[in-house]
Scaffold this active site. Sequence first.
Site, PDB file in Angstrom:
ATOM      1  N   GLU A  60       1.704  -1.412  -1.254  1.00 44.98           N
ATOM      2  CA  GLU A  60       0.408  -1.528  -0.576  1.00 44.98           C
ATOM      3  C   GLU A  60      -0.668  -0.714  -1.310  1.00 44.98           C
ATOM      4  O   GLU A  60      -1.804  -1.149  -1.454  1.00 44.98           O
ATOM      5  CB  GLU A  60       0.547  -1.062   0.884  1.00 44.98           C
ATOM      6  CG  GLU A  60       1.339  -2.054   1.723  1.00 44.98           C
ATOM      7  CD  GLU A  60       1.681  -1.524   3.118  1.00 44.98           C
ATOM      8  OE1 GLU A  60       1.559  -2.284   4.074  1.00 44.98           O
ATOM      9  OE2 GLU A  60       2.076  -0.350   3.226  1.00 44.98           O
ATOM     10  N   ASP A  62      -0.750  -0.034  -4.506  1.00 45.23           N
ATOM     11  CA  ASP A  62      -1.123  -0.775  -5.715  1.00 45.23           C
ATOM     12  C   ASP A  62      -2.056  -1.923  -5.385  1.00 45.23           C
ATOM     13  O   ASP A  62      -2.972  -2.240  -6.126  1.00 45.23           O
ATOM     14  CB  ASP A  62       0.131  -1.348  -6.394  1.00 45.23           C
ATOM     15  CG  ASP A  62       0.939  -0.245  -7.054  1.00 45.23           C
ATOM     16  OD1 ASP A  62       0.365   0.799  -7.354  1.00 45.23           O
ATOM     17  OD2 ASP A  62       2.153  -0.454  -7.251  1.00 45.23           O
ATOM     18  N   LYS A 143      13.077   2.767 -14.057  1.00 48.27           N
ATOM     19  CA  LYS A 143      11.911   3.586 -13.735  1.00 48.27           C
ATOM     20  C   LYS A 143      12.408   4.652 -12.763  1.00 48.27           C
ATOM     21  O   LYS A 143      12.589   4.391 -11.573  1.00 48.27           O
ATOM     22  CB  LYS A 143      10.807   2.749 -13.106  1.00 48.27           C
ATOM     23  CG  LYS A 143       9.536   3.539 -12.898  1.00 48.27           C
ATOM     24  CD  LYS A 143       8.373   2.636 -12.568  1.00 48.27           C
ATOM     25  CE  LYS A 143       7.055   3.404 -12.534  1.00 48.27           C
ATOM     26  NZ  LYS A 143       7.075   4.610 -11.734  1.00 48.27           N
ATOM     27  N   LYS A 352       8.171  -3.320 -10.584  1.00 45.81           N
ATOM     28  CA  LYS A 352       8.470  -2.574  -9.353  1.00 45.81           C
ATOM     29  C   LYS A 352       9.406  -3.380  -8.452  1.00 45.81           C
ATOM     30  O   LYS A 352       9.170  -4.563  -8.213  1.00 45.81           O
ATOM     31  CB  LYS A 352       7.171  -2.275  -8.589  1.00 45.81           C
ATOM     32  CG  LYS A 352       6.202  -1.379  -9.341  1.00 45.81           C
ATOM     33  CD  LYS A 352       6.683   0.050  -9.456  1.00 45.81           C
ATOM     34  CE  LYS A 352       6.529   0.812  -8.192  1.00 45.81           C
ATOM     35  NZ  LYS A 352       5.341   1.593  -8.015  1.00 45.81           N
ATOM     36  N   CYS A 467      26.137   0.024  31.832  1.00 44.06           N
ATOM     37  CA  CYS A 467      26.079  -0.564  33.148  1.00 44.06           C
ATOM     38  C   CYS A 467      27.521  -0.960  33.450  1.00 44.06           C
ATOM     39  O   CYS A 467      28.053  -1.885  32.844  1.00 44.06           O
ATOM     40  CB  CYS A 467      25.168  -1.787  33.094  1.00 44.06           C
ATOM     41  SG  CYS A 467      25.087  -2.649  34.651  1.00 44.06           S
ATOM     42  N   CYS A 472      24.373  -8.955  37.096  1.00 43.44           N
ATOM     43  CA  CYS A 472      23.407  -9.988  36.716  1.00 43.44           C
ATOM     44  C   CYS A 472      23.995 -10.997  35.735  1.00 43.44           C
ATOM     45  O   CYS A 472      23.388 -12.005  35.432  1.00 43.44           O
ATOM     46  CB  CYS A 472      22.162  -9.357  36.120  1.00 43.44           C
ATOM     47  SG  CYS A 472      22.468  -8.477  34.588  1.00 43.44           S
TER      48      CYS A 472
END
Length: 715
Positions: A60, A62, A143, A352, A467, A472
């Site tokens: 972001e 860059d 890198k 990258k 529970c 339910c």
Amino acid sequence: MMYDKNTQRRLFDLSKKLLQNENIPGREEGQEESLHLHEIIRYHEWRYYILNDPVISDYEYDHLFKRLEAIEAAYPDLIMPDSPTQRVSADLTSEFPSVPHLTPMLSLANSYNAEDLKDFDESLKRVLDLPEDRELPYVVEPKFDGGTIALVYENDMLVRGATRGNGKEGEEMTANAKAMRTIPLKAEFSKFDVKKVELRGEVLMRKDDFTKVNKVREKEGKSVFANPRNAATGGLRMKDPKEIEKRKLEAFVYQLGYAVNEGGRDMLPKFKTHHDSIEVLGNLGFKVPKDGYERKRCKNIAEVADFCLKWQEYREEYPYEIDGMVVKLDDLALQEEAGYTSHHPRWAIAFKFKAKQATTRLLDVEYQVGKIGSITPVAKLEPVQLAGVTVSSVSLHNEDFITSKDLRLGDTVLVERAGDVIPYIVKAMEDLRDGTETPITFPKHCPINEAEKVPLSRVEGEAAWRCSDCTCGAQQTQQMIFHVSKSGMDIDGFGKSYIERFVEQGWLKSLADIYRLDYSAIAELEGFGKRSAENLKRAIDKAKQNPIKMVLKSLAIHHLGNRASEILAGEISHVLELRNWDEEKFTDIKDIGPILAKNVQAYFSVEKNIALLEEMESLGVNMTQTEADKKDEPITDGALSGKSILFTGTLTQMSRSEAKKMALGAGAKVSSSVSSKLDILVVGEKAGSKLKKAQELGTVDILTEEAFLQLVNGG
Ligand code: IVH
């Protein structure tokens, strides 16, 4: 704090807004946006370089930087002298004396995909005035994501170590450099008629050392490091060189930046290629990226792209943190000719990797009920791109996870997705809170069926709220989904969506109902028809014959997995025999622990469960021991009996599952990691860290595929 909370919030929101922009605006709007970009880029640089705690991803950042460059390129009169594009790097804030680098340490331009690399290659050829179809050789290497250093050797002696600083000047840290065993104190550059050199490299902490060092620090009551990079950059700035040793810092050297002879003449051209210069450095005793492993000479840009993409996959297995690959034109004379911009060399580019981390907003928390009644909180997030996928919800695991991270609704959170790991929340960005965030209160009653107020309970020693008296049906639905799944009875074609539809129809209330479905009614359902109803019937009839180890496992008893189900099945001739067992009888069996014993015993002492099993049996589900349930006796006379074995790398003579089968057949146990307990490591092509670890241990027999085959085939 240089920025107050409100300002940080405003700048963060503005960043996310500007990230959406695509087209180049008109001049007036462009002026306004570029001023905004100055402000937010400065802010993100401060978060990144000074605090070591960025709030947006590199990707972001860059993007914002490129956007500013694009606007400035469209309207050059908007370029201001203090624009972030006009300088090399961040501010220096240090107590160490600063020293000028012999040549400026520039940044790298970025690329993100094969297309970007192709563009780079094409524009480089234009700069060098070479024909389009000429292939340029490159060197690709990792890198490294650590702390950058510059090392100066004069008359073969290490005379100075410095950090990158602002690119022109760095912080002098010779004592720390000398403490690193991977940096030779003496190196014979004089052999090459070189009197003074400057090398560039990266100081790193191995990922496994990071875990170990943090454990020690935790024990000593010290703060733990957020990541290996922080540990490395922080270590470089410590006044006490012993800290280098404690943190086990290492240095990779990846660039010969400057070399002159006695008379001050530039000696770099002597080395001809980047590849050769790195080989020379390796031979002089420096730790350099290894040729054929993490460094590769590629004959053209297509090969470069392949290598980069391969490493994007391999990244997690590599022992060091890397955030991409660096692509360098191999020919030094051509490098010289291509030259530099004020920001980066024209002859190199970073590839990258997709960001593993991103920040986004925590919007809401939903609660899911699991097959044993555990309540799992799930965070609903503003959708965000992460390592190539959109993430909009992540598990928060349990109440303790939420409390320990102090997560609040409305928080900006840092989300990470490393490798194949499912995304998770690393932390809330506290500095971005504006006071509107609200605490997350964990429910005390079943969150599905709020009206009935069924209380949740928490078993001592367990993190989950449960529970235990589900009224339910949410839990039963999850049990049925598990029951029919691959991990349960493996009923072909039967999955979550079918279960949910049949529950909706009122056809499924308990596991037994699965075996009394009305197939003619199913055939009438929209989207089904006769054929799929028949297929389903066939699959269910087949599952009725499953061995009891599968039946046991598919009952969703807490902790009762594959192995324990298999062991139990081997002990009984009928499932219902277990109703007469007490806890001791379970724990008497090797490999059945007290917790599991308790859970299974509890299950078989509930009358409702026994009735369910009897009902299932009356509907045709097999409850009697079959051949498949009988205990496998270990092979004691095989070629590999009693040995543990592991396969690594790409196998070329057989598939992995074939290899495992052969090993098991010969009596071996297949391991999943290299440790001192491992006896044999079979290496295929391109084996990596596992091989290295085994070599380091020295206790593991390392076999080629051929040797392994000979061994198991009795050759
Ligand atoms: S070459 C002029 N090679 O990436 C050549 N840099 O933006 C410039 N880095 O912080 C650098 N691994 O420390 C180069 N194999 C590698 C690298 C690498 C990491 C870092 C470098 C700097 C940044 C460059």
